[in-house]
Design an enzyme around this catalytic site. Sequence first.
Site, PDB file in Angstrom:
ATOM      1  N   CYS A  16      -0.935  -5.602 -17.276  1.00 25.10           N
ATOM      2  CA  CYS A  16      -1.746  -4.727 -16.432  1.00 25.10           C
ATOM      3  C   CYS A  16      -1.378  -4.806 -14.958  1.00 25.10           C
ATOM      4  O   CYS A  16      -2.060  -4.236 -14.120  1.00 25.10           O
ATOM      5  CB  CYS A  16      -3.239  -5.009 -16.615  1.00 25.10           C
ATOM      6  SG  CYS A  16      -3.757  -6.636 -16.022  1.00 25.10           S
ATOM      7  N   HIS A  30       0.827  -1.205   0.000  1.00 27.86           N
ATOM      8  CA  HIS A  30       0.000   0.000   0.000  1.00 27.86           C
ATOM      9  C   HIS A  30       0.862   1.256   0.000  1.00 27.86           C
ATOM     10  O   HIS A  30       0.523   2.254  -0.632  1.00 27.86           O
ATOM     11  CB  HIS A  30      -0.928   0.007   1.219  1.00 27.86           C
ATOM     12  CG  HIS A  30      -2.246  -0.644   0.958  1.00 27.86           C
ATOM     13  ND1 HIS A  30      -3.003  -1.222   1.928  1.00 27.86           N
ATOM     14  CD2 HIS A  30      -2.952  -0.797  -0.192  1.00 27.86           C
ATOM     15  CE1 HIS A  30      -4.121  -1.726   1.399  1.00 27.86           C
ATOM     16  NE2 HIS A  30      -4.101  -1.475   0.117  1.00 27.86           N
TER      17      HIS A  30
END
Length: 550
Positions: free
Chosen positions: A482, A184
């Site tokens: 991706c 994160h």
Amino acid sequence: MSELRGVGIGLGVAHGPVARMAEPLPAPEDIASTRTPEEETARVSEAVAAVARELEARGAQAGGAARDVLEAQAMMAEDPTLAQEVSGRVTAGKTGEYAVFAAFASFRDTLSAMGGYLGERAADLDDIAQRVIARLRGLPAPGVPDPGHPFVLVATDLAPADTALLDLDKVLALVTSEGGPTSHTAILAREKLIVAVVGVAEAAGLADGETVIVDAAQGAVTTAPTAEQLEQATRRADERKASASAPLTPGALADGTAVPLLANLGKPGGAAEAVALGAEGVGLFRTEFLFLSSNQAPTVAEQRTAYTELLQAFPGKKVVVRALDAGADKPLAFLNDAHEENPALGLRGLRALRASEDILREQLTALAEADAAAEADLWVMAPMVSNVEETAYFVSLAREYGIKTAGVMVEVPSSALMADRVLAIADFASIGTNDLTQYTMAADRLLGSVASFQDPWHPAVLKLVKATADGGAAHGKPVGICGEAAADPLLAVVLVGLGATSLSMAPTALADVRATLLAHSLDDARRIAEAALAADDAASARAAAQAAAR
């Protein structure tokens, strides 16, 4: 002078004095409370509620991905199971501080053992517990220091609540000793364009006040830099600012070879920013946001509205939508919430959708209806496809609903190794490098203890990328990337050299990748890729690519 190595996020460079995050609050003592259980319970309830509201407020202020993360933290703070754990300890005569500490620690250990998305949430629990205990003690919540001048923030890792609201006028760069490219901290740093190097094992040795250069492009932190090195870092930072303000152009190599640069999006609301930052379409639209916040699947009408909003933002452009990817780190009560010993290897992705085919059929119905109402070029792909039979199943079902372009995610080695046969059926493939690396290296991509293995630069991962691209080339089918690997500028060059035909990433990464591609021809990209493939491990592959690029 010395150089500490880690994983750089983007191409940024900055320098300044170090300011370290404060050490965590000391653990509360296991002593009997002088209050009644009712009094302790009331104190804890007030503190938890206050922390949850603060996290929500920070999320609303930060917006974007940070808002989603902080709202999730607020929900964790008020989780009923945790409340019961705390209550049981308070009833046994413990202080509120110790009850919170022990209950959260127990819950944290449980989540850590589960790995995946839930394993990553374990670190968030530490931050929440610290904030609640600080509130109970009448102390300021732990957070980012404020030395009164711009600084390089050094920490073990950053809680989402801290990263979300960093003062970018003060924080010149970020260095953490833990975390990887998909943590994160890294994701939010990339979103906020913070110069960052994560996973710097020796960062604990950096002292408050010492001057360092943080070079994300090289994945390095230089201590005791010379005046010449500082001047060079300043010049590079100025050049990067200038290039970021240059007119937007389609992604391409130096010889004119087109490499479409697309955006990864999690909600339709992110479309406007992606377009403004130069996205040529969408390479990954995650549909989970419609499902994760509900106890039942959204209706076809609800889905159609969201998909239509997305497609209408990209008229004439390619928009790749991933079918619901639930399971493992994202269990859903109405789909696959049964306990599994190893959910990352269990009923997830397309496997879960096949077990509840009505949900997949409703999603395809909504996508087809949205496609009819917009002018975008809709592509739809299935998550976690592991064999040829699954490919044929999904493509056939998509055709049944009028989906013209149906493809697969290549996230497990079996799909990459069988790409020549998979792409004889599918219209395209998109490589999810986060999961492909996880499964190739047998290392949970969100587990800090094995973060060093979670590196898409590993030649084993690169070989699987090449195998997939070769399978696409054999049938004239496009193969995009991706995963987070596409946002690493030099690795993006390598991926194109291996045969990738498009790259999709967080919109804020587009400028750095666009600039780096323009510095290399297709022959260059292939030569750099060959150098990386010839290495023995991730670190040497990165170093070999850097040398070849120079």
